[in-house]
Design a protein around this motif. Structure first.
Motif, PDB file in Angstrom:
ATOM      1  N   VAL A 123       0.833  -1.210   0.000  1.00 51.16           N
ATOM      2  CA  VAL A 123       0.000   0.000   0.000  1.00 51.16           C
ATOM      3  C   VAL A 123       0.867   1.260   0.000  1.00 51.16           C
ATOM      4  O   VAL A 123       0.436   2.311  -0.485  1.00 51.16           O
ATOM      5  CB  VAL A 123      -0.999   0.012   1.178  1.00 51.16           C
ATOM      6  CG1 VAL A 123      -1.981  -1.140   1.034  1.00 51.16           C
ATOM      7  CG2 VAL A 123      -0.300  -0.033   2.522  1.00 51.16           C
ATOM      8  N   SER A 124       2.091   1.167   0.528  1.00 47.88           N
ATOM      9  CA  SER A 124       3.007   2.318   0.451  1.00 47.88           C
ATOM     10  C   SER A 124       3.378   2.592  -0.996  1.00 47.88           C
ATOM     11  O   SER A 124       3.497   3.757  -1.414  1.00 47.88           O
ATOM     12  CB  SER A 124       4.274   2.047   1.279  1.00 47.88           C
ATOM     13  OG  SER A 124       3.985   1.958   2.648  1.00 47.88           O
ATOM     14  N   VAL A 148      -2.534   6.366  -5.677  1.00 45.31           N
ATOM     15  CA  VAL A 148      -3.758   5.570  -5.686  1.00 45.31           C
ATOM     16  C   VAL A 148      -4.508   5.849  -4.390  1.00 45.31           C
ATOM     17  O   VAL A 148      -3.907   5.853  -3.310  1.00 45.31           O
ATOM     18  CB  VAL A 148      -3.428   4.058  -5.789  1.00 45.31           C
ATOM     19  CG1 VAL A 148      -4.707   3.221  -5.685  1.00 45.31           C
ATOM     20  CG2 VAL A 148      -2.703   3.771  -7.093  1.00 45.31           C
ATOM     21  N   GLU A 149      -5.812   6.097  -4.472  1.00 45.69           N
ATOM     22  CA  GLU A 149      -6.573   6.501  -3.293  1.00 45.69           C
ATOM     23  C   GLU A 149      -7.220   5.336  -2.547  1.00 45.69           C
ATOM     24  O   GLU A 149      -7.322   5.365  -1.312  1.00 45.69           O
ATOM     25  CB  GLU A 149      -7.649   7.513  -3.691  1.00 45.69           C
ATOM     26  CG  GLU A 149      -7.077   8.832  -4.209  1.00 45.69           C
ATOM     27  CD  GLU A 149      -8.148   9.857  -4.475  1.00 45.69           C
ATOM     28  OE1 GLU A 149      -9.332   9.596  -4.139  1.00 45.69           O
ATOM     29  OE2 GLU A 149      -7.826  10.935  -5.013  1.00 45.69           O
ATOM     30  N   PHE A 150      -7.690   4.332  -3.275  1.00 43.90           N
ATOM     31  CA  PHE A 150      -8.371   3.220  -2.619  1.00 43.90           C
ATOM     32  C   PHE A 150      -7.866   1.886  -3.165  1.00 43.90           C
ATOM     33  O   PHE A 150      -7.447   1.793  -4.318  1.00 43.90           O
ATOM     34  CB  PHE A 150      -9.893   3.311  -2.826  1.00 43.90           C
ATOM     35  CG  PHE A 150     -10.530   4.478  -2.124  1.00 43.90           C
ATOM     36  CD1 PHE A 150     -10.949   4.366  -0.799  1.00 43.90           C
ATOM     37  CD2 PHE A 150     -10.695   5.689  -2.778  1.00 43.90           C
ATOM     38  CE1 PHE A 150     -11.523   5.447  -0.154  1.00 43.90           C
ATOM     39  CE2 PHE A 150     -11.274   6.770  -2.139  1.00 43.90           C
ATOM     40  CZ  PHE A 150     -11.692   6.650  -0.811  1.00 43.90           C
ATOM     41  N   VAL A 151      -7.936   0.865  -2.322  1.00 42.89           N
ATOM     42  CA  VAL A 151      -7.520  -0.469  -2.737  1.00 42.89           C
ATOM     43  C   VAL A 151      -8.391  -1.498  -2.025  1.00 42.89           C
ATOM     44  O   VAL A 151      -8.764  -1.317  -0.858  1.00 42.89           O
ATOM     45  CB  VAL A 151      -6.028  -0.729  -2.413  1.00 42.89           C
ATOM     46  CG1 VAL A 151      -5.776  -0.691  -0.915  1.00 42.89           C
ATOM     47  CG2 VAL A 151      -5.564  -2.054  -2.994  1.00 42.89           C
ATOM     48  N   GLY A 187     -12.731  -1.663   5.500  1.00 42.23           N
ATOM     49  CA  GLY A 187     -12.897  -1.035   4.199  1.00 42.23           C
ATOM     50  C   GLY A 187     -14.343  -0.617   3.972  1.00 42.23           C
ATOM     51  O   GLY A 187     -15.241  -0.979   4.742  1.00 42.23           O
ATOM     52  N   LYS A 188     -14.539   0.141   2.919  1.00 38.46           N
ATOM     53  CA  LYS A 188     -15.878   0.592   2.555  1.00 38.46           C
ATOM     54  C   LYS A 188     -16.424  -0.287   1.423  1.00 38.46           C
ATOM     55  O   LYS A 188     -15.688  -0.673   0.526  1.00 38.46           O
ATOM     56  CB  LYS A 188     -15.832   2.052   2.102  1.00 38.46           C
ATOM     57  CG  LYS A 188     -15.353   3.009   3.189  1.00 38.46           C
ATOM     58  CD  LYS A 188     -15.300   4.436   2.675  1.00 38.46           C
ATOM     59  CE  LYS A 188     -14.814   5.392   3.759  1.00 38.46           C
ATOM     60  NZ  LYS A 188     -14.727   6.796   3.268  1.00 38.46           N
ATOM     61  N   GLU A 235      -9.041   3.044   2.214  1.00 34.40           N
ATOM     62  CA  GLU A 235      -8.360   4.276   1.815  1.00 34.40           C
ATOM     63  C   GLU A 235      -6.858   4.050   2.000  1.00 34.40           C
ATOM     64  O   GLU A 235      -6.400   3.753   3.104  1.00 34.40           O
ATOM     65  CB  GLU A 235      -8.827   5.454   2.666  1.00 34.40           C
ATOM     66  CG  GLU A 235      -8.222   6.777   2.211  1.00 34.40           C
ATOM     67  CD  GLU A 235      -8.694   7.945   3.042  1.00 34.40           C
ATOM     68  OE1 GLU A 235      -8.570   9.075   2.573  1.00 34.40           O
ATOM     69  OE2 GLU A 235      -9.175   7.730   4.167  1.00 34.40           O
ATOM     70  N   VAL A 236      -6.102   4.169   0.941  1.00 37.28           N
ATOM     71  CA  VAL A 236      -4.681   3.834   0.950  1.00 37.28           C
ATOM     72  C   VAL A 236      -3.904   4.668   1.966  1.00 37.28           C
ATOM     73  O   VAL A 236      -3.100   4.127   2.745  1.00 37.28           O
ATOM     74  CB  VAL A 236      -4.077   4.006  -0.461  1.00 37.28           C
ATOM     75  CG1 VAL A 236      -2.553   3.883  -0.413  1.00 37.28           C
ATOM     76  CG2 VAL A 236      -4.653   2.961  -1.412  1.00 37.28           C
TER      77      VAL A 236
END
Length: 225
Positions: A27-28, A35-38, A65-66, A72-73
């Motif tokens: 994610v880093s 990138v905003e979301f994963v 998560g949503k 959110e990264v």
């Protein structure tokens, strides 16, 4: 570290704790790419861990998560880095500054994860009094005094195997609370001392063994004439 984080650490399974840095590394990378979301599915594809396992691991940290969006990264990076202690500064002693110990001192990447090697210790007269990358190399008999002055609690052990237990005993006697052991020797220590064994030789043996197994699997069967 908050009281809540300390409570989580007491119940966090060790396999989960070992996987968290994998998630952080990935994610880093995403964060650096803006990138905003994963999703856990995306993470799973990259690091080869089941998506349900990832979600379960992160739930230990109360990270959720949503729906249809994922995690959110930026938040994920911050939560993981804080929990793992990588943003805190931890002083450490390097005990044994031969080829491996010297290489670890040279590794500037360790400081990015909060580990600062502030001194090296050895018994060899030709290295005592020198420095590696600005880190002073001292005689072993100076360790206790420096530990008291700095409050250092972590020691990295990279001495020859025949001196591993003796060096570990000295580290513990000087007040170090954790030893990162890079020797193939399984040192003995009181239960209140944290020991982490990282034997590169053991991993090398695994590589050799698995290569041989792969070669056996891939070898064509002899056709009888």
């Amino acid at each position: 570290m908050s009281d809540n984080q300390l409570k989580i650490r007491t119940i966090l399974p060790e396999p989960t704790l070992r996987r968290l840095p994998w998630y952080l590394a990935y994610v880093s990378l995403l964060h650096s790419q803006k990138v905003e979301f994963v999703s856990s599915t995306q993470i799973a594809k990259e690091i080869k861990v089941d998506a349900s396992q990832i979600a379960k691991d992160l739930s230990f940290l109360n990270i959720k998560g949503k729906t249809r969006i994922g995690y959110e990264v930026k938040t994920l990076v911050n939560e993981l880095a804080d929990f793992l202690g990588f943003r805190e500064s931890h002083n450490a002693f390097m005990v044994g500054v031969g080829s491996l110990g010297g290489a670890l001192i040279h590794d500037s990447g360790l400081s990015q994860y909060g580990l600062n090697i502030i001194a090296g210790f050895d018994v060899k007269e030709d290295v005592v009094g020198t420095n590696i990358c600005g880190v002073p190399i001292l005689n072993m008999n100076e360790m206790c005094q420096l530990q008291k002055a700095t409050g250092t609690e972590i020691g990295i052990l990279a001495v020859p195997v025949e001196h591993a237990q003796e060096a570990a005993d000295s580290m513990i006697a000087c007040g170090l609370k954790a030893i990162w052991n890079f020797t193939p020797y399984r040192i003995k220590a009181p239960e209140n001392i944290v020991i982490q064994n990282t034997s590169i030789y053991a991993h090398l043996a695994l590589i050799y063994n698995r290569m041989q197994e792969c070669e056996k699997t891939e070898s064509p069967k002899n056709n009888s004439k």
